[in-house]
Design an enzyme around this catalytic site. Structure first.
Site, mmCIF file in Angstrom:
data_model
loop_
_atom_site.group_PDB
_atom_site.id
_atom_site.type_symbol
_atom_site.label_atom_id
_atom_site.label_comp_id
_atom_site.label_asym_id
_atom_site.label_seq_id
_atom_site.Cartn_x
_atom_site.Cartn_y
_atom_site.Cartn_z
ATOM 1 N N ARG A 16 31.437 51.656 29.157
ATOM 2 C CA ARG A 16 32.434 50.685 28.694
ATOM 3 C C ARG A 16 32.333 50.443 27.185
ATOM 4 N NH1 ARG A 16 31.784 45.518 31.881
ATOM 5 N NH2 ARG A 16 29.620 46.142 31.787
ATOM 6 N N GLU A 17 32.072 51.515 26.452
ATOM 7 C CA GLU A 17 31.940 51.387 25.004
ATOM 8 C C GLU A 17 33.234 50.877 24.366
ATOM 9 O OE1 GLU A 17 31.183 53.976 26.869
ATOM 10 O OE2 GLU A 17 29.315 54.913 26.247
ATOM 11 N N SER A 447 37.902 30.343 39.140
ATOM 12 C CA SER A 447 36.817 30.655 38.210
ATOM 13 C C SER A 447 36.966 29.859 36.915
ATOM 14 C CB SER A 447 36.793 32.147 37.911
ATOM 15 O OG SER A 447 38.036 32.556 37.402
ATOM 16 N N HIS A 708 46.034 35.102 30.701
ATOM 17 C CA HIS A 708 45.675 36.413 30.156
ATOM 18 C C HIS A 708 45.760 36.427 28.638
ATOM 19 C CE1 HIS A 708 46.025 37.616 34.322
ATOM 20 N NE2 HIS A 708 45.368 38.698 34.011
HETATM 21 N N1 GLN Z 1 39.746 32.721 42.545
HETATM 22 C C1 GLN Z 1 39.860 33.821 41.640
HETATM 23 C C2 GLN Z 1 39.519 33.365 40.234
HETATM 24 O O1 GLN Z 1 39.854 32.294 39.887
HETATM 25 C C3 GLN Z 1 41.241 34.414 41.641
HETATM 26 C C4 GLN Z 1 41.374 35.551 40.672
HETATM 27 C C5 GLN Z 1 42.629 36.393 40.822
HETATM 28 O O2 GLN Z 1 43.599 36.002 41.360
HETATM 29 N N2 GLN Z 1 42.638 37.571 40.316
HETATM 30 O O3 GLN Z 1 38.942 34.090 39.451
#
Ligand code: GLN
Ligand code: ZN
Length: 768
Positions: A16-17, A447, A708
């Site tokens: 993963r450089e 997360s 994102h």
């Molecule tokens: N529960 C996951 C998170 O919050 C959902 C991630 C996802 O939908 N790709 O990271």
């Protein structure tokens, strides 16, 4: 003589450089020159490896700093006007602004530059995400990037004659946004073709012999006029560079009705994915005009199992007999982008399992070996063929893939197990009374930032530098801190933060039987983000609870409700490398049964809400409409089997993101989750169109914060999105949440964005 070829190679680097270089560049730690040098080195090594393996058609321009569709847009100057592309080439700043947005603050903290990112969505039915072309009305195209030429020259200078890869013009337009105002594709194509003509002319002048034009949209359901469009486009392109041999590459499916069109294109070669579309083989052999070479995609570019060389050779030999070996190109089914680099680092896999697998490097060897067997006869590689046959037989007969207890449980699944006890209308008041949430409840997707400390603590534990005990204490502290943070920000339904998980699929893969994890099996998911899909090789079951400890711990630290957090069966299936010796539907049901036990264990542990993420439900949808019904039936069935073991007052959430859900919204409804959080902010709530048409029965949180991008959305922006949502979603069923999990973000952005989000929800409550 048949030719050994490849369509594309992984580009993130064996270690993963590229990820490290590009992220370092974004963060200002790595200079532009250094980052580009890393990229150059990775290309050089990839070319050398392919040459070494004995490949004759080696791709160039398959490399990308972020995404190949974004590269294609840069190449033809297709940047939406808001990025203010001047007359020059697309520079790195603009390129990355298109990819991930750009925010620059003035000295007074005001927003000097505030560019949102372009939309991103899944590349066909893969877990790779591409930047969605936004073709504006009357858009002017011109060559605005030197990348394919530069990479061709770069390889030539290294003594490697490459086959440049371009996204074909028709697919580029078809992959674009299909939203009002409807872009009339015909004028766009006419504007685009001269640029492609010029590109091909320049590649021809540079000495290219073949150019690969990726037209994967040929495997989709196309309107009739699209076929005429392909014909027209390729007549123009073929005429523009008469010495070039164009290879139109299709992948991920059978061309069905479009095969005839594809076979008639005035090009030198056509690539067919024979893994996904074996049935087109016979027709292609029978109907291909004598001038057309066939590139036969016989080595699976989407999965990691060793090829059955004997059976594959049977097919290749038949092809050589019927059309002549000089018209046969041996190839992987698609670009090898979707499989990991090599098995070398997988020292922890036992020999038996390892022998069943083939990663990108091994697949090159398979292509070369097959070509050699075809050209020189089987005897030339008799030893290799024998070994391959022995390995495959071993896999077929191995007791490791079979578990009787799982099989009998599968046989005992009933329809009743896939139904909640009462309908949503009965469940909702019970859940409301229990949870006592305010109107427009706020929550997040699961997360929280996986900071350097979190990653370091995990690495330390894995390397034996800290004990299990120490690592658990660390995770508890992070979890508790995140709970305090959420309380402080004012969120209504909390999450534990998922610090114990590297990845939402890998985590479960490691805890269930029938899976094996890899150490370095990374594949690109989007931009610099990589995932490490586990390998699902045998019957699946859950030896013990997988998440209960963390959920229970979190709930014990707060009075507000915490959501239990699981990855759903379809997503686990979709994001793993799945066994190819039984139907995917059966494998999915095995996963569902294991997860069902986890759901009821979470309920018994006192969790009032449980989220079962299914972000990959849409991406698993067959590319062709005729196959949708069967898929949706088993996929939705597997979700329900997972979810429906609970009492009415337990609130089941699900989550989906980064796909177009509009077309399957009824199926999403049929999952019967009490609440769904769903990505919507990048597309400015186009999703809501679906809800105008179809009255979604349960509660919904359309995402209002694009996670994102490092960009922090304003409160006003989120209020605006929520008001639009309220036009189609009843107020008492509207939740407020980000688009997705926050693990890739940094705490300061997350804090600013979530405070604004909570304030936006308050505005709605206060009738603003
Ligand atoms: N529960 C996951 C998170 O919050 C959902 C991630 C996802 O939908 N790709 O990271
Ligand atoms: Zn998500």
């Amino acid at each position: 003589m048949a030719i050994a070829t490849n369509l594309g190679f992984p580009r993130i680097g064996p270690k993963r450089e590229l990820k490290k270089a590009v992220e370092g560049f974004w963060a200002g730690r790595v200079g532009e020159g250094e980052m580009l040098e890393t990229a150059r080195r990775l290309r050089r090594e990839a070319w050398a490896q392919q040459k070494e393996a004995g490949l004759q058609h080696i791709p160039s321009n398959d490399f990308s700093l972020y995404d190949q569709v974004l590269d294609a847009l840069a190449l033809c100057g297709g940047a939406p006007s808001r990025y203010g592309l001047g007359d020059g080439d697309v520079d790195l700043r603009t390129y990355f602004a298109m990819a991930r947005g750009l925010q620059e603050l003035g000295p007074d903290g005001s927003r000097k530059v505030d560019l949102p990112a372009m939309e991103m969505t899944k590349w066909f039915d893969t877990n790779y995400h591409y930047i969605v072309p936004e073709i504006e009305e009357g858009m002017q195209f011109r060559i605005a990037s030197q990348k394919p030429f530069a990479e061709f020259e770069e390889a030539s200078a290294l003594g490697v004659q490459t086959r440049p890869v371009l996204i074909g013009p028709v697919s580029l337009l078809l992959l674009g946004k299909k939203v009002p105002p409807v872009v009339n594709r015909q004028p766009s194509l006419e504007a685009l073709l001269p640029v492609y003509e010029e590109i091909l002319g320049r590649l021809q002048a540079a000495g290219a012999q073949w150019v690969q034009m990726d037209e994967p949209c040929l495997v989709l359901d196309l309107p009739d006029d699209a076929r005429a469009t392909f014909q027209h486009a390729y007549e123009r392109l073929a005429a523009a560079a008469p010495q070039l041999r164009l290879l139109v590459a299709t992948y991920f499916g059978d061309l069905r009705d479009n095969l005839e069109t594809a076979l008639q294109l005035p090009v030198a070669g056509l690539h067919l994915d024979l893994m996904r579309g074996p049935a087109q083989f016979e027709r292609a052999l029978a109907e291909a005009p004598a001038s057309l070479a066939l590139s036969l995609g016989v080595v699976d570019g989407r999965n990691v199992w060793r090829t059955d060389l004997g059976a594959t050779l049977d097919a290749l030999e038949q092809a050589a007999r019927r059309i002549g070996s000089e018209r046969v190109l041996v190839a992987p089914s698609c670009s090898l982008l979707h499989v990991p680099y090599d098995l070398g680092p997988e020292k922890e896999l036992d020999d038996e399992l390892r022998s069943w697998l083939a990663f990108a490097g091994d697949k090159l060897d398979e292509v070369a070996l097959l070509t050699r067997a075809l050209n020189e006869g089987r005897d030339a590689v008799a030893g290799e063929l024998e070994e391959n046959a022995r390995i495959l037989q071993g896999r077929r007969e191995s007791p490791r893939t079979h578990n009787d207890a799982v099989r009998s449980r599968m046989a005992a699944v009933t329809e009743e197990m896939k139904r909640r006890k009462s309908p949503y209308a009965v469940r909702k008041p019970l859940q409301d009374a229990r949870l006592k949430l305010p109107a427009y409840p706020t929550t997040t997707i699961g997360s929280y930032p996986q900071t350097r400390e979190v990653r370091r603590a995990r690495a330390d534990f894995k390397a034996g530098r800290s004990t299990r005990e120490e690592y658990d204490r660390f995770l508890e502290r992070e979890t508790e801190r995140t709970l305090r943070f959420q309380e402080d920000v004012g969120l209504d339904m909390l999450v534990h933060g998922e610090f114990e998980r590297t990845d939402m699929v890998e985590y479960f893969g490691l805890k269930m039987k029938g899976f094996v994890a890899t150490k370095n099996g990374w594949v690109q998911s989007y931009g610099t983000r990589c995932v490490r899909p586990p390998v699902l090789y045998g019957d699946v079951h859950r030896p013990e609870p997988m998440t209960v400890r963390w959920s229970r711990y979190a709930q014990s630290k707060t009075d507000r409700p915490v959501k239990g957090m699981l990855t759903g069966p379809v997503t686990i299936l979709q994001w793993s490398f799945v066994r190819d010796d039984q139907p995917r539907a059966d494998t999915c049901r095995q996963i569902a049964l294991a997860l069902r036990d986890e759901v009821t264990d979470l309920e018994s542990a006192g969790m009032q809400a449980i989220q079962i993420d299914e972000p990959a439900l849409r991406e698993g949808l067959p590319l062709v409409r005729d196959d949708w019904k069967a898929y949706l039936e088993w996929a939705v069935g597997a979700f329900r089997l997972t979810a429906c073991g609970v009492q009415d007052q337990t609130q089941i959430h699900t989550h989906m993101c980064y796909s177009e859900f509009n077309e399957i919204i009824e199926a999403v409804g049929a999952m019967d989750a009490d609440v769904i959080s769903i990505e919507a902010s990048r597309s400015k709530m186009e999703l809501l169109e679906a809800f105008r048409r179809y009255r979604y029965p349960n509660s919904i949180g359309p995402g209002v914060y694009d996670i994102h991008s490092p960009r922090v959305p304003s409160q006003a922006e989120m209020v605006d999105l929520l008001k639009r949502a309220r036009d189609v979603i009843p107020a008492d069923k509207l939740w407020v949440n980000p688009d997705c999990g926050l693990k890739t973000r940094a705490w300061p952005e997350v804090e600013a964005a979530l405070r604004a989000m909570v304030a936006a929800a308050a505005d709605l409550r206060n009738g603003k």
